[in-house]
Design an enzyme around this catalytic site. Sequence first.
Site, PDB file in Angstrom:
ATOM      1  N   GLY A 147      37.273  46.165  28.115  1.00 28.53           N
ATOM      2  CA  GLY A 147      38.109  45.542  29.357  1.00 28.53           C
ATOM      3  C   GLY A 147      37.534  45.846  30.512  1.00 28.53           C
ATOM      4  O   GLY A 147      36.477  46.450  30.381  1.00 28.53           O
ATOM      5  N   ASN A 148      38.243  45.620  31.679  1.00 32.04           N
ATOM      6  CA  ASN A 148      37.851  46.203  32.691  1.00 32.04           C
ATOM      7  C   ASN A 148      38.905  46.548  33.932  1.00 32.04           C
ATOM      8  O   ASN A 148      39.973  46.356  33.370  1.00 32.04           O
ATOM      9  CB  ASN A 148      36.633  45.498  33.546  1.00 32.04           C
ATOM     10  CG  ASN A 148      37.315  44.126  34.032  1.00 32.04           C
ATOM     11  OD1 ASN A 148      37.982  43.765  34.870  1.00 32.04           O
ATOM     12  ND2 ASN A 148      36.647  43.142  33.132  1.00 32.04           N
TER      13      ASN A 148
END
Length: 402
Positions: free
Chosen positions: A210-211
Amino acid sequence: MSPLHGKHIVLGICGGIAAYKSVSLLRLLVKAGAEVQVVITPAGKEFITPVTLSALSQKPVVSEFFTANTGEWHSHVDLGLWADCMVIAPATASSIGKMAHGIADNMLITTYLSAKSPVFLAPAMDLDMMAHPSTQANLKLLKSYGNHIIEPEVGYLASGLIGKGRMEEPEKIVEALEKFFVRSQDMKGRKVLITAGPTYEKIDPVRFIGNYSSGKMGYALADECASRGAEVTVVSGPVSIIPGNPDVAVVSVESAREMLAECEQRFPDTDVAIMCAAVADYAPAEVADAKIKREHQDVPVIRLVKNPDIARTLGQVKKAGQTLVGFALETDHEIENATEKLARKNLDMIVLNSMRDKGAGFGTDTNKIAIITPDGCRADFPLKSKADVAKDIVDKILSLKN
Ligand code: C5P
């Protein structure tokens, strides 16, 4: 005709020297065709007489809860419902504090607490009172409740000092109100699709790539478009926020592929698509059915495959009349990279954030942007709250010839 024509405006006046400017403000509002009801605090009457105000507004000025000799009750609830907008000018430090904390000891504050309409405040006070942390904290609180602050100017103050605290000029206050009413309708009839937040790309049932995207910019854009009359759908990756505007529809997705599917389905029926999501560029080629266990194998190697580019996919099927907006978060060669993306993805404009700018980018409540259009024009904006950045972006979208 002024956008204020026929509008019901409650003009709240507090006790400060700047109350003399409220007379001009009232005059301008009436001239613009608004119906104005003045509500004045007891201290306000020390600075300006109700006689002047009622003559100009052609309505009795409201100040007390009751008329002493008849016992007639002045309903702040009715006033709050009647108003299309409430403007408090001048807003003194004391009234700002009472508004922020719900201290309803006069008619103006009870009307404010009952108001269903947008509320504008034009603070006016000495520079040190204005700069005091308690005033600033109260203004921040009021802003967080959705009130609009018309920032005071820097200039000569009644104290003889020079600094920030002069109430904004009546003409400018009217301008701000007019802009607000124009903006409240200028996206009416348009269907807007916004992608927001990160995407999560599954590795196994408990892990993902993810980020740090919070979704704040995308949700601020959704709220802004909805408040201007658009029909808004946000296709959102996993975030911990919800729209401020209850009319915004949210479609929750996890991966880039899910996000693409939802966008492709909706895009043909969309007027404006704003690609604000931080879409993961890669996803694991295989998703493990069970949790990858440390004990049973060597260090795992996760092979990645490229994710689809949602903006580019939509850009390829974009029809005349549709507007496609992208974002570019860059660390270097910002302008070149953003301009290249604008062309490659067939966008109508790109919003550039530089990771080099303090206060811009992931997770923050502020942003600093530049907007680039295919004609090579570039507009730079100062650091602002994401809500104000959203206003600038929507203004620019509406100014595009399409
Ligand atoms: O190529 P880059 O990721 O920098 O482009 C950013 C823009 O493209 C943003 O508007 C982003 O939402 C969009 N994008 C997308 N799908 C991807 C990657 C980026 O829609 N897979």
